[in-house]
Design an enzyme around this catalytic site. Structure first.
Site, mmCIF file in Angstrom:
data_model
loop_
_atom_site.group_PDB
_atom_site.id
_atom_site.type_symbol
_atom_site.label_atom_id
_atom_site.label_comp_id
_atom_site.label_asym_id
_atom_site.label_seq_id
_atom_site.Cartn_x
_atom_site.Cartn_y
_atom_site.Cartn_z
ATOM 1 N N ASP A 86 -18.129 20.266 36.834
ATOM 2 C CA ASP A 86 -18.292 19.655 35.529
ATOM 3 C C ASP A 86 -19.751 19.915 35.111
ATOM 4 O O ASP A 86 -20.581 20.261 35.955
ATOM 5 C CB ASP A 86 -17.996 18.159 35.694
ATOM 6 N N ASP A 88 -22.154 17.931 32.294
ATOM 7 C CA ASP A 88 -22.972 16.729 32.123
ATOM 8 C C ASP A 88 -22.816 15.763 33.290
ATOM 9 O O ASP A 88 -21.702 15.476 33.711
ATOM 10 C CB ASP A 88 -22.579 15.983 30.829
ATOM 11 N N ASP A 94 -26.889 13.691 31.435
ATOM 12 C CA ASP A 94 -25.996 13.626 30.284
ATOM 13 C C ASP A 94 -26.679 14.185 29.034
ATOM 14 O O ASP A 94 -27.765 13.729 28.664
ATOM 15 C CB ASP A 94 -25.591 12.159 30.054
ATOM 16 N N THR A 122 -16.299 22.456 31.699
ATOM 17 C CA THR A 122 -16.931 21.372 30.951
ATOM 18 C C THR A 122 -16.121 21.025 29.712
ATOM 19 O O THR A 122 -15.367 21.861 29.208
ATOM 20 C CB THR A 122 -18.371 21.794 30.554
ATOM 21 N N ASP A 275 -20.265 9.002 23.682
ATOM 22 C CA ASP A 275 -19.373 9.512 22.636
ATOM 23 C C ASP A 275 -17.940 9.459 23.150
ATOM 24 O O ASP A 275 -17.715 9.208 24.330
ATOM 25 C CB ASP A 275 -19.765 10.948 22.216
ATOM 26 N N LYS A 283 -8.739 19.112 32.208
ATOM 27 C CA LYS A 283 -9.376 19.914 33.263
ATOM 28 C C LYS A 283 -8.392 20.442 34.313
ATOM 29 O O LYS A 283 -8.715 21.383 35.022
ATOM 30 C CB LYS A 283 -10.539 19.150 33.902
ATOM 31 N N ASP A 307 -18.156 13.917 37.839
ATOM 32 C CA ASP A 307 -18.596 12.519 37.870
ATOM 33 C C ASP A 307 -17.574 11.574 37.247
ATOM 34 O O ASP A 307 -17.694 10.369 37.364
ATOM 35 C CB ASP A 307 -19.926 12.346 37.121
HETATM 36 P P1 IMP Z 1 -18.811 17.443 30.515
HETATM 37 O O1 IMP Z 1 -19.362 16.269 31.289
HETATM 38 O O2 IMP Z 1 -19.493 18.719 30.927
HETATM 39 O O3 IMP Z 1 -17.319 17.532 30.615
HETATM 40 O O4 IMP Z 1 -19.249 17.295 28.960
HETATM 41 C C1 IMP Z 1 -18.839 16.209 28.170
HETATM 42 C C2 IMP Z 1 -19.677 16.093 26.938
HETATM 43 O O5 IMP Z 1 -19.674 17.275 26.148
HETATM 44 C C3 IMP Z 1 -19.127 15.054 25.981
HETATM 45 O O6 IMP Z 1 -19.529 13.770 26.332
HETATM 46 C C4 IMP Z 1 -19.693 15.474 24.636
HETATM 47 O O7 IMP Z 1 -20.965 14.868 24.437
HETATM 48 C C5 IMP Z 1 -19.914 16.965 24.753
HETATM 49 N N1 IMP Z 1 -19.036 17.778 23.907
HETATM 50 C C6 IMP Z 1 -19.439 18.748 23.068
HETATM 51 N N2 IMP Z 1 -18.402 19.362 22.486
HETATM 52 C C7 IMP Z 1 -17.293 18.781 22.941
HETATM 53 C C8 IMP Z 1 -15.894 19.008 22.703
HETATM 54 O O8 IMP Z 1 -15.469 19.884 21.945
HETATM 55 N N3 IMP Z 1 -15.047 18.204 23.381
HETATM 56 C C9 IMP Z 1 -15.479 17.255 24.235
HETATM 57 N N4 IMP Z 1 -16.766 17.013 24.503
HETATM 58 C C10 IMP Z 1 -17.684 17.763 23.851
HETATM 59 MG MG MG Z 2 -19.541 14.903 33.286
#
Ligand code: IMP
Ligand code: MG
Length: 344
Positions: A86, A88, A94, A122, A275, A283, A307
């Site tokens: 993943d 963030d 984050d 992601t 958000d 996933k 996470d």
């Molecule tokens: P991850 O933890 O890498 O899965 O990223 C999640 C974060 O990506 C979300 O909390 C959003 O802030 C950001 N994000 C940006 N574009 C998108 C989208 O198209 N779908 C979902 N999350 C997005």
């Molecule tokens: Mg994450």
């Protein structure tokens, strides 16, 4: 013993439920055995759990013991061919980026140099490679500059954005070091049946539900509609409370689930920390598509590190359907986990 019995039950397709399933009805599929006793000994040596007199084994103690047990399970049986991460909170803080001082870069490079494949799976969904370059610059530059790494090893990195919507592969010749892989080249058979009309309809329902929630809970947010996602993010500085985020996730999830199109098309509503997003797919599809892209890597040889594994509104949770998983709580824990895997 319970887990081993459950795995045998799974493999033999035995009638009825395993004892573990009776005790824990929500228990899923185990792709490898878990070496819990050895994992406990390992974590106890680091965290001195058994020497504590007043504080009982905590959620975090157990999470870390299960991670160790999973790493041992992989190392002692099948080995790992693919690690998906993943973004963030797992690779960087984050909303932050993977900068060149991030210690995880060397660990990811080590996996690639050993011939293992790596996918960054992601939710962040962009159609433009330059956006991912911005987020992942530290790693992509290090791969570009490496004198040790062969082209074949570099080809072991992909980025899957929007959970399971946009695939990019490492590209030495591109200024953004990534290039978009057309969907025809990687979509799974089932994904080919996802209709554009259904996607629009599902996102329309999700969007109106998000708007209703924002107004009902008086959230200081704006709505962002994308190709394969819709979300709300805060307009003012400051945070939305966890309760408001979770309420929004559950309302939207419930509304979409009850719609007709929601029963045809997989989607993922989740709390991103500050958000809420609804993505088409999830996933489990993202990890499966990476497995297929690399020639059909099995779930028992895949590890997803993330996470977000709390079942309500967490997007890494679905990866459990497609691979073994490790649940980390910070980028520093991801580094520790990769070192632990290396050291077994
Ligand atoms: P991850 O933890 O890498 O899965 O990223 C999640 C974060 O990506 C979300 O909390 C959003 O802030 C950001 N994000 C940006 N574009 C998108 C989208 O198209 N779908 C979902 N999350 C997005
Ligand atoms: Mg994450």
């Amino acid at each position: 013993m319970l887990i081993r019995d459950h795995i045998t039950h799974q493999e033999d397709d035995a009638p009825g439920k395993s004892k573990l399933k009776l005790l824990v009805p929500t228990v899923g599929t185990f792709f490898t055995p878990l070496y819990l006793v050895d994992a406990f000994r390992h974590q106890d040596a680091q965290r001195f759990i058994s020497r504590r007199r007043f504080v009982a084994p905590s959620f975090n103690d157990i999470r870390l013991i299960l991670n160790s047990a999973q790493l041992l399970g992989l190392a002692r049986t099948t080995g790992v061919d693919l690690v998906t991460f993943d973004g963030d909170v797992t690779l960087y803080d984050d909303g932050a980026c993977l900068t060149d001082d991030n210690p995880v870069i060397l660990r990811i490079m080590r996996l690639l140099l050993q011939g293992q494949k790596v996918g960054i799976v992601t939710a962040a969904g962009y159609t433009d490679a330059a956006k991912y370059y911005e987020r992942l610059k530290g790693l992509l530059d290090a791969m570009y500059e490496s004198t040790e790494m062969t082209d074949a090893q570099r080809a072991g990195l992909v980025v899957m954005g929007g959970e399971s919507n946009f695939l990019f592969r490492y590209d030495h010749a591109s200024p953004s070091k990534l290039s978009y892989v057309p969907r025809e080249e990687w979509l799974l058979e089932e994904m080919k049946t996802w209709q554009e009309g259904d996607i629009t309809q599902l996102l329309d329902i999700a969007e109106s539900s998000l708007r209703a929630c924002a107004s009902n809970l008086n959230l200081p947010v704006a709505v962002l509609r994308k190709d394969r996602a819709v979300g709300v993010y805060p307009t003012e500085r400051g945070r939305i409370s966890r309760e408001q985020l979770e309420e929004t996730v559950l309302v939207v999830q419930n509304t979409v689930e009850r719609s007709e199109v929601g029963s045809r098309l997989p989607f993922c509503a989740f709390n991103g920390g500050n958000d809420v997003f609804v993505d088409i797919g999830d996933k489990s599809w993202g990890v499966r598509a990476c497995q297929r892209y690399f020639g059909g890597i099995e779930p028992a040889r895949t590890l997803h590190v993330g996470d977000q594994f709390l079942s309500a509104g967490a997007n890494d949770f679905k990866a459990r359907l497609a691979s073994t998983t490790a649940w980390i709580a910070s980028p520093a824990e991801t580094v520790q986990l990769l070192d632990e895997l290396q050291g077994i």
